[in-house]
Scaffold this motif. Structure first.
Motif, PDB file in Angstrom:
ATOM      1  N   ALA A 102      29.122  49.383  79.981  1.00  0.00           N
ATOM      2  CA  ALA A 102      28.006  48.628  79.406  1.00  0.00           C
ATOM      3  C   ALA A 102      28.031  48.831  77.895  1.00  0.00           C
ATOM      4  CB  ALA A 102      26.680  49.097  79.987  1.00  0.00           C
ATOM      5  N   HIS A 103      27.460  47.886  77.169  1.00  0.00           N
ATOM      6  CA  HIS A 103      27.504  47.992  75.712  1.00  0.00           C
ATOM      7  C   HIS A 103      26.404  48.903  75.173  1.00  0.00           C
ATOM      8  CE1 HIS A 103      29.443  46.876  72.043  1.00  0.00           C
ATOM      9  NE2 HIS A 103      28.307  46.525  71.481  1.00  0.00           N
ATOM     10  N   ASN A 104      25.492  49.291  76.013  1.00  0.00           N
ATOM     11  CA  ASN A 104      24.527  50.343  75.672  1.00  0.00           C
ATOM     12  C   ASN A 104      24.290  51.128  76.953  1.00  0.00           C
ATOM     13  OD1 ASN A 104      22.594  52.028  74.621  1.00  0.00           O
ATOM     14  ND2 ASN A 104      21.064  50.435  74.286  1.00  0.00           N
ATOM     15  N   ALA A 105      25.265  51.931  77.319  1.00  0.00           N
ATOM     16  CA  ALA A 105      25.294  52.544  78.647  1.00  0.00           C
ATOM     17  C   ALA A 105      24.108  53.463  78.908  1.00  0.00           C
ATOM     18  CB  ALA A 105      26.603  53.307  78.848  1.00  0.00           C
ATOM     19  N   SER A 106      23.588  54.118  77.888  1.00  0.00           N
ATOM     20  CA  SER A 106      22.465  55.027  78.125  1.00  0.00           C
ATOM     21  C   SER A 106      21.237  54.254  78.601  1.00  0.00           C
ATOM     22  CB  SER A 106      22.131  55.820  76.855  1.00  0.00           C
ATOM     23  OG  SER A 106      21.764  54.958  75.809  1.00  0.00           O
ATOM     24  N   PHE A 107      21.098  53.006  78.159  1.00  0.00           N
ATOM     25  CA  PHE A 107      19.984  52.177  78.632  1.00  0.00           C
ATOM     26  C   PHE A 107      20.281  51.572  79.996  1.00  0.00           C
ATOM     27  CE2 PHE A 107      17.998  47.972  79.026  1.00  0.00           C
ATOM     28  CZ  PHE A 107      16.658  48.341  78.976  1.00  0.00           C
ATOM     29  N   ASP A 108      21.405  50.879  80.110  1.00  0.00           N
ATOM     30  CA  ASP A 108      21.704  50.167  81.351  1.00  0.00           C
ATOM     31  C   ASP A 108      21.885  51.115  82.530  1.00  0.00           C
ATOM     32  OD1 ASP A 108      21.806  47.324  80.584  1.00  0.00           O
ATOM     33  OD2 ASP A 108      23.419  47.960  79.268  1.00  0.00           O
ATOM     34  N   ARG A 109      22.521  52.264  82.296  1.00  0.00           N
ATOM     35  CA  ARG A 109      22.711  53.203  83.406  1.00  0.00           C
ATOM     36  C   ARG A 109      21.372  53.701  83.927  1.00  0.00           C
ATOM     37  NH1 ARG A 109      26.902  58.229  84.404  1.00  0.00           N
ATOM     38  NH2 ARG A 109      26.147  58.580  86.517  1.00  0.00           N
ATOM     39  N   GLN A 110      20.496  54.087  83.022  1.00  0.00           N
ATOM     40  CA  GLN A 110      19.222  54.638  83.463  1.00  0.00           C
ATOM     41  C   GLN A 110      18.357  53.591  84.155  1.00  0.00           C
ATOM     42  OE1 GLN A 110      17.328  57.175  80.430  1.00  0.00           O
ATOM     43  NE2 GLN A 110      19.369  57.576  79.599  1.00  0.00           N
ATOM     44  N   MET A 111      18.437  52.333  83.708  1.00  0.00           N
ATOM     45  CA  MET A 111      17.692  51.277  84.381  1.00  0.00           C
ATOM     46  C   MET A 111      18.251  51.020  85.779  1.00  0.00           C
ATOM     47  SD  MET A 111      15.198  50.334  82.404  1.00  0.00           S
ATOM     48  CE  MET A 111      14.678  48.991  83.451  1.00  0.00           C
ATOM     49  N   CYS A 112      19.575  51.108  85.933  1.00  0.00           N
ATOM     50  CA  CYS A 112      20.202  50.752  87.206  1.00  0.00           C
ATOM     51  C   CYS A 112      20.144  51.869  88.239  1.00  0.00           C
ATOM     52  CB  CYS A 112      21.655  50.342  86.978  1.00  0.00           C
ATOM     53  SG  CYS A 112      21.834  48.713  86.209  1.00  0.00           S
ATOM     54  N   GLU A 113      20.385  53.112  87.817  1.00  0.00           N
ATOM     55  CA  GLU A 113      20.503  54.162  88.817  1.00  0.00           C
ATOM     56  C   GLU A 113      19.168  54.512  89.461  1.00  0.00           C
ATOM     57  OE1 GLU A 113      22.372  57.418  86.844  1.00  0.00           O
ATOM     58  OE2 GLU A 113      20.559  58.090  85.827  1.00  0.00           O
ATOM     59  N   VAL A 114      18.058  54.156  88.813  1.00  0.00           N
ATOM     60  CA  VAL A 114      16.752  54.337  89.437  1.00  0.00           C
ATOM     61  C   VAL A 114      16.613  53.427  90.649  1.00  0.00           C
ATOM     62  CG1 VAL A 114      14.280  53.965  89.115  1.00  0.00           C
ATOM     63  CG2 VAL A 114      15.590  55.130  87.359  1.00  0.00           C
ATOM     64  N   ARG A 115      17.116  52.206  90.519  1.00  0.00           N
ATOM     65  CA  ARG A 115      16.972  51.200  91.580  1.00  0.00           C
ATOM     66  C   ARG A 115      18.117  51.248  92.584  1.00  0.00           C
ATOM     67  NH1 ARG A 115      15.654  45.627  92.243  1.00  0.00           N
ATOM     68  NH2 ARG A 115      16.236  45.194  94.410  1.00  0.00           N
ATOM     69  N   TRP A 116      19.350  51.460  92.088  1.00  0.00           N
ATOM     70  CA  TRP A 116      20.534  51.407  92.948  1.00  0.00           C
ATOM     71  C   TRP A 116      21.296  52.723  92.829  1.00  0.00           C
ATOM     72  CZ3 TRP A 116      19.691  47.296  89.355  1.00  0.00           C
ATOM     73  CH2 TRP A 116      19.082  46.180  89.930  1.00  0.00           C
ATOM     74  N   PRO A 117      21.122  53.639  93.763  1.00  0.00           N
ATOM     75  CA  PRO A 117      21.710  54.979  93.675  1.00  0.00           C
ATOM     76  C   PRO A 117      23.219  54.994  93.512  1.00  0.00           C
ATOM     77  CG  PRO A 117      20.023  54.929  95.377  1.00  0.00           C
ATOM     78  CD  PRO A 117      20.220  53.513  94.931  1.00  0.00           C
ATOM     79  N   ILE A 118      23.920  53.933  93.928  1.00  0.00           N
ATOM     80  CA  ILE A 118      25.380  53.941  93.786  1.00  0.00           C
ATOM     81  C   ILE A 118      25.801  54.087  92.333  1.00  0.00           C
ATOM     82  CG2 ILE A 118      25.593  51.416  93.624  1.00  0.00           C
ATOM     83  CD1 ILE A 118      28.227  51.723  95.242  1.00  0.00           C
ATOM     84  N   PHE A 119      24.972  53.614  91.403  1.00  0.00           N
ATOM     85  CA  PHE A 119      25.334  53.705  89.999  1.00  0.00           C
ATOM     86  C   PHE A 119      25.190  55.129  89.461  1.00  0.00           C
ATOM     87  CE2 PHE A 119      24.321  49.076  90.152  1.00  0.00           C
ATOM     88  CZ  PHE A 119      25.607  48.636  89.852  1.00  0.00           C
ATOM     89  N   ALA A 120      24.427  55.956  90.149  1.00  0.00           N
ATOM     90  CA  ALA A 120      24.312  57.356  89.748  1.00  0.00           C
ATOM     91  C   ALA A 120      25.572  58.136  90.100  1.00  0.00           C
ATOM     92  CB  ALA A 120      23.099  58.003  90.420  1.00  0.00           C
ATOM     93  N   GLU A 121      26.400  57.575  90.995  1.00  0.00           N
ATOM     94  CA  GLU A 121      27.602  58.266  91.469  1.00  0.00           C
ATOM     95  C   GLU A 121      28.863  57.837  90.712  1.00  0.00           C
ATOM     96  OE1 GLU A 121      27.725  57.049  95.495  1.00  0.00           O
ATOM     97  OE2 GLU A 121      25.752  57.875  96.011  1.00  0.00           O
ATOM     98  N   LYS A 122      28.744  56.879  89.805  1.00  0.00           N
ATOM     99  CA  LYS A 122      29.906  56.297  89.145  1.00  0.00           C
ATOM    100  C   LYS A 122      30.175  56.922  87.779  1.00  0.00           C
ATOM    101  CE  LYS A 122      30.943  53.285  92.308  1.00  0.00           C
ATOM    102  NZ  LYS A 122      32.233  53.370  93.028  1.00  0.00           N
ATOM    103  N   ASN A 123      31.426  56.798  87.353  1.00  0.00           N
ATOM    104  CA  ASN A 123      31.770  57.108  85.966  1.00  0.00           C
ATOM    105  C   ASN A 123      31.306  55.952  85.084  1.00  0.00           C
ATOM    106  OD1 ASN A 123      33.294  59.525  86.580  1.00  0.00           O
ATOM    107  ND2 ASN A 123      34.895  58.176  87.364  1.00  0.00           N
TER     108      ASN A 123
END
Length: 297
Positions: free
Chosen positions: A129-150
């Protein structure tokens, strides 16, 4: 007028040296030849949201491009795209609609398919993502699979300024490469980012994706200057330490090979004694940019 004729005019204008022409980003065409190296699956991801707080705000649009890339960082082909609006639990703030163009009417009855998203992301080796600290935190709250990814951040993990760019915003970088896009819509930002990652960097000539992956793979160390004297705060700030409101102390993220350098700095310049109990947390792409490693929460 036919597209070929317009391209001829654009080339003529650029050839004078008096004009710069921006071309609209097109979907990545890919390579017809089969890869001659090990390949992996990556995701480019972008979100539009109701706000900036990952604990209170919601994703209203999710865009993903799934692609195949080689160990060299070459992008070979697009494997699939996904773009879906989602109706939040509250009305979309007016300022978000002004920025994105997304209205309550647009998202009415719309829903992101969690099962489809799980299947789409299952085999991805990295999410970009072009601002991974934002997009990751928004996504992993809703979709746990993103918390497991690099995860990798194309904004902060590619040395754009050293490569001759004045800014790191996606639109600025595109303009430097002679392109423009319809910003602030998720899938359009994904297509724009893929075009950048598939391109060579301006100064080094390295593929942008290769540079990004090399940086993302390197572990970093978060050093905590706990108990530093208050009079040293300007010294720490000048060295790019940041303040953690949660832990009430200064910290810095550095490459692993700089740990001893920072330990010496803190011992000699900040604490004025040998620091034996310095806390240093090792961070990899699996945890980087995640809410669980955000020191300000």
């Amino acid at each position: 007028m036919a597209e070929d004729a317009l391209d001829t005019i654009a080339d003529a204008l650029e050839g004078t040296g008096a004009y710069r022409v921006l071309r609209r980003v097109r979907p990545f065409a890919g390579y017809s030849a089969q890869p001659d190296e090990p390949t992996f699956v990556g995701l480019i991801l972008d979100t539009e949201t109701t706000g900036l707080d990952h604990t209170a705000d919601e994703v209203i649009e999710l865009g993903i491009i799934k692609f195949e890339y080689g160990a060299s960082g070459r992008v070979y082909r697009v494997l699939g795209t996904y773009n879906q609006l989602h109706q939040p639990s509250r009305p979309i703030p007016a300022e978000v609609t002004r920025l994105t163009g997304i209205t309550d009417a647009d998202v009415a009855g719309q829903c992101i398919d969690d099962a489809h998203l799980q299947a789409l992301a299952a085999d991805a080796a990295v999410v970009i993502a072009h601002n991974a600290s934002f997009d990751r935190q928004m996504c992993e709250v809703r979709w746990p699979i993103f918390a497991e990814k690099n995860w990798a951040c194309s904004c902060h993990q590619i040395p754009w300024r050293e490569e001759g760019h004045e800014g790191q915003k996606l639109s600025y970088l595109l303009a430097d490469y002679g392109f423009f896009h319809d910003g602030h819509r998720a899938i359009d930002d994904c297509h724009a980012l893929l075009a950048l990652l598939a391109s060579p960097l301006r100064t080094s000539g390295r593929l942008a994706l290769s540079c990004l992956l090399e940086t993302a793979r390197r572990p970093t160390v978060r050093i905590w200057a706990a108990g530093s004297p208050i009079e040293t705060k300007d010294l720490l700030k000048a060295r790019r330490y940041r303040w953690s409101g949660q832990r009430r102390c200064w910290y810095i993220d550095v490459e692993e090979d700089r740990l001893d350098i920072e330990r010496t700095f803190l011992s000699q310049e900040v604490f004025r004694r040998e620091v034996r109990d310095l806390r240093a947390d090792r961070i990899t792409a699996r945890d980087r940019f995640s809410a669980r490693t955000n020191p300000d929460l």
